[in-house]
Design a protein around this motif. Structure first.
Motif, PDB file in Angstrom:
ATOM      1  N   LYS A  65      39.223 -21.937  62.373  1.00 10.97           N
ATOM      2  CA  LYS A  65      38.453 -21.182  61.390  1.00 10.97           C
ATOM      3  C   LYS A  65      37.520 -20.197  62.086  1.00 10.97           C
ATOM      4  CE  LYS A  65      38.580 -24.807  57.858  1.00 10.97           C
ATOM      5  NZ  LYS A  65      37.791 -25.605  56.896  1.00 10.97           N
ATOM      6  N   VAL A  66      37.144 -19.148  61.357  1.00 11.21           N
ATOM      7  CA  VAL A  66      36.224 -18.151  61.891  1.00 11.21           C
ATOM      8  C   VAL A  66      34.983 -18.090  61.005  1.00 11.21           C
ATOM      9  CG1 VAL A  66      38.189 -16.866  62.785  1.00 11.21           C
ATOM     10  CG2 VAL A  66      37.166 -16.169  60.619  1.00 11.21           C
ATOM     11  N   ASP A  67      33.941 -17.440  61.529  1.00 16.11           N
ATOM     12  CA  ASP A  67      32.652 -17.418  60.835  1.00 16.11           C
ATOM     13  C   ASP A  67      32.384 -16.119  60.091  1.00 16.11           C
ATOM     14  OD1 ASP A  67      31.391 -20.027  61.799  1.00 16.11           O
ATOM     15  OD2 ASP A  67      32.035 -19.105  63.672  1.00 16.11           O
ATOM     16  N   ALA A  68      32.995 -15.028  60.523  1.00 14.87           N
ATOM     17  CA  ALA A  68      32.812 -13.735  59.867  1.00 14.87           C
ATOM     18  C   ALA A  68      33.879 -12.791  60.378  1.00 14.87           C
ATOM     19  CB  ALA A  68      31.421 -13.166  60.152  1.00 14.87           C
ATOM     20  N   LEU A  69      34.057 -11.686  59.676  1.00 15.58           N
ATOM     21  CA  LEU A  69      34.937 -10.611  60.118  1.00 15.58           C
ATOM     22  C   LEU A  69      34.146  -9.316  60.099  1.00 15.58           C
ATOM     23  CD1 LEU A  69      38.195 -11.412  58.101  1.00 15.58           C
ATOM     24  CD2 LEU A  69      37.821 -11.800  60.540  1.00 15.58           C
ATOM     25  N   VAL A  70      34.455  -8.425  61.046  1.00 21.07           N
ATOM     26  CA  VAL A  70      33.768  -7.134  61.130  1.00 21.07           C
ATOM     27  C   VAL A  70      34.794  -6.015  61.143  1.00 21.07           C
ATOM     28  CG1 VAL A  70      32.309  -5.644  62.551  1.00 21.07           C
ATOM     29  CG2 VAL A  70      31.763  -8.076  62.339  1.00 21.07           C
ATOM     30  N   LEU A  71      34.584  -5.025  60.301  1.00 21.93           N
ATOM     31  CA  LEU A  71      35.318  -3.762  60.333  1.00 21.93           C
ATOM     32  C   LEU A  71      34.308  -2.686  60.689  1.00 21.93           C
ATOM     33  CD1 LEU A  71      37.293  -4.035  56.949  1.00 21.93           C
ATOM     34  CD2 LEU A  71      37.909  -5.002  59.184  1.00 21.93           C
ATOM     35  N   SER A  72      34.660  -1.783  61.598  1.00 24.15           N
ATOM     36  CA  SER A  72      33.663  -0.815  62.044  1.00 24.15           C
ATOM     37  C   SER A  72      34.288   0.506  62.417  1.00 24.15           C
ATOM     38  CB  SER A  72      32.889  -1.366  63.247  1.00 24.15           C
ATOM     39  OG  SER A  72      31.859  -0.472  63.639  1.00 24.15           O
ATOM     40  N   GLY A  73      33.505   1.555  62.229  1.00 24.39           N
ATOM     41  CA  GLY A  73      33.832   2.835  62.822  1.00 24.39           C
ATOM     42  C   GLY A  73      33.476   2.817  64.293  1.00 24.39           C
ATOM     43  N   GLY A  74      33.643   3.962  64.954  1.00 22.99           N
ATOM     44  CA  GLY A  74      33.154   4.087  66.317  1.00 22.99           C
ATOM     45  C   GLY A  74      34.144   3.884  67.421  1.00 22.99           C
ATOM     46  N   SER A  75      35.425   3.664  67.086  1.00 18.34           N
ATOM     47  CA  SER A  75      36.421   3.393  68.120  1.00 18.34           C
ATOM     48  C   SER A  75      35.935   2.226  68.991  1.00 18.34           C
ATOM     49  CB  SER A  75      36.694   4.661  68.931  1.00 18.34           C
ATOM     50  OG  SER A  75      37.777   4.487  69.813  1.00 18.34           O
ATOM     51  N   ALA A  76      36.160   2.285  70.289  1.00 21.70           N
ATOM     52  CA  ALA A  76      35.811   1.160  71.157  1.00 21.70           C
ATOM     53  C   ALA A  76      34.329   0.820  71.106  1.00 21.70           C
ATOM     54  CB  ALA A  76      36.227   1.459  72.597  1.00 21.70           C
ATOM     55  N   PHE A  77      33.488   1.823  70.874  1.00 22.33           N
ATOM     56  CA  PHE A  77      32.053   1.561  70.773  1.00 22.33           C
ATOM     57  C   PHE A  77      31.752   0.645  69.593  1.00 22.33           C
ATOM     58  CE2 PHE A  77      32.543   5.890  72.518  1.00 22.33           C
ATOM     59  CZ  PHE A  77      31.972   5.708  73.771  1.00 22.33           C
ATOM     60  N   GLY A  78      32.530   0.774  68.527  1.00 21.55           N
ATOM     61  CA  GLY A  78      32.286   0.008  67.313  1.00 21.55           C
ATOM     62  C   GLY A  78      32.504  -1.480  67.449  1.00 21.55           C
ATOM     63  N   LEU A  79      33.233  -1.905  68.469  1.00 20.28           N
ATOM     64  CA  LEU A  79      33.433  -3.341  68.674  1.00 20.28           C
ATOM     65  C   LEU A  79      32.114  -4.059  68.940  1.00 20.28           C
ATOM     66  CD1 LEU A  79      36.698  -3.340  70.818  1.00 20.28           C
ATOM     67  CD2 LEU A  79      36.455  -4.066  68.438  1.00 20.28           C
ATOM     68  N   ASP A  80      31.101  -3.288  69.365  1.00 17.39           N
ATOM     69  CA  ASP A  80      29.800  -3.910  69.630  1.00 17.39           C
ATOM     70  C   ASP A  80      29.121  -4.375  68.351  1.00 17.39           C
ATOM     71  OD1 ASP A  80      28.206  -4.698  71.800  1.00 17.39           O
ATOM     72  OD2 ASP A  80      26.767  -3.087  71.443  1.00 17.39           O
ATOM     73  N   ALA A  81      29.575  -3.903  67.183  1.00 18.38           N
ATOM     74  CA  ALA A  81      29.009  -4.396  65.921  1.00 18.38           C
ATOM     75  C   ALA A  81      29.195  -5.900  65.813  1.00 18.38           C
ATOM     76  CB  ALA A  81      29.666  -3.685  64.738  1.00 18.38           C
ATOM     77  N   ALA A  82      30.335  -6.398  66.279  1.00 19.37           N
ATOM     78  CA  ALA A  82      30.593  -7.836  66.233  1.00 19.37           C
ATOM     79  C   ALA A  82      29.630  -8.603  67.126  1.00 19.37           C
ATOM     80  CB  ALA A  82      32.033  -8.125  66.630  1.00 19.37           C
TER      81      ALA A  82
END
Length: 324
Positions: A65-82
């Motif tokens: 199981k997982v705790d949350a999901l993140v969708l983001s703009g920003g290309s590779a930079f956007g992965l930092d939202a997670a």
């Protein structure tokens, strides 16, 4: 089948969605979480995905199981939202227990919106903070269009956006979809109707279905570096990771119905599928078939809704559907 009371993915009981955006940068992030950790699968059909922790979602991997999901703009930079979401969830003591440690599991996916007219000069990656804000704003109620991960999204002819829709099955199970529409192709064949028109319910994207014009020529596309449509489909039906993966795969039909072309080598088209496990399935084979169909239908509608509700901002490189 009819939409739930909100016609949002949060009609699936227990789910909440938060959005945060930066209008100057023309970008944002979206977070989905539930009351409890949830089962999750993923299907990636685009040729250029950007992801975090999606390998964990394979049916044979240990974490269930997982705790949350993140969708983001920003290309590779956007992965930092997670990363921001993980830090906040850890403070809340939510996550996978390993000894005395708690590790939040937060898969994420990003779209490319770095050439959309926004001010992309920053000294510090802004996406971690956007992820935190999105998590803090999570609610059952949220608007559609130019916000969250859909803030700076574009199509070949129009602005993209954040969309959502839901359906209740005859079995009583609820299905919902959430999508950030940022495709290489288009959602409309002619600027006045939607490819997803046959699946519209209650004029939810302006009654702009109608009969699609014939499109035998090459459909409109945009530059190969400005793409990726990200989606989440969800249900309250009790599903395994393998069944969630199958629902995610089937839901790609909805993306193909609503966006032409889709799943191209230059898109990172991806769908997460989740189960909150609150309603058992009486007939697993029969009902998983209809869950997949409902997920695809919800996603097609959500895509059109996201594009339909987009709003103009200064510096846009394409018009909004309602202004074209």
């Amino acid at each position: 089948m009819q939409p739930g009371p909100l016609n949002l993915i949060t009609d699936v009981d227990g789910l909440i969605v938060g959005n945060a955006q930066d209008e100057a940068i023309k970008t944002g992030s979206t977070v989905l979480l539930a009351n409890e950790p949830f089962v999750c699968g993923v299907s990636i059909m685009g040729g250029a995905p950007g992801t975090r922790e999606t390998e964990l979602l394979a049916p044979d991997k240990t974490v269930q199981k997982v705790d949350a999901l993140v969708l983001s703009g920003g290309s590779a930079f956007g992965l930092d939202a997670a990363s921001g979401v993980v830090d906040e969830l850890r403070k809340m003591k939510r996550g996978f227990a390993i000894g005395k440690q708690t590790v939040p599991i937060v898969p994420a996916a990003i779209l490319f919106d770095l050439l959309n007219g926004g001010k992309k000069v920053w000294n510090e990656n802004p996406y971690r903070a956007l992820g935190v804000k999105a998590l803090q704003r999570a609610s059952k109620h949220f608007p559609l269009g130019s916000l969250g991960a859909g803030t700076g999204a574009t199509l070949a002819s129009h602005k993209g956006g954040l969309g959502s829709a839901s359906l209740r099955l005859p079995s009583g199970h609820m299905v919902g979809a959430l999508v950030a529409v940022n495709a290489l192709g288009d959602a409309s064949p002619d600027g006045s109707h939607f490819w997803a028109g046959p699946w519209e319910i209650n004029n939810e994207f302006g009654g702009q279905g109608g009969v699609h014009s014939s499109q035998t020529h090459t459909p409109a596309t945009k530059l190969a570096t400005l793409n990726t449509t990200l989606a989440i489909v969800a249900t309250d039906a009790t599903l395994s990771k393998a069944q969630c993966t199958r629902m995610a795969t089937t839901a790609h039909d909805g993306m193909a119905r609503a966006l032409v072309p889709s799943h191209t080598p230059m898109d990172g088209d991806l769908i997460f599928a989740i189960s909150t496990e609150t309603k058992p399935l009486q007939d697993s084979v029969q009902n998983t078939l209809w869950l997949g169909h409902a997920a695809a239908t919800c996603l097609a509608r959500a895509i059109a809704r996201g594009v339909y509700h987009a709003t103009p901002t200064k510096g846009d490189i394409v018009p909004c559907f309602q202004a074209s």
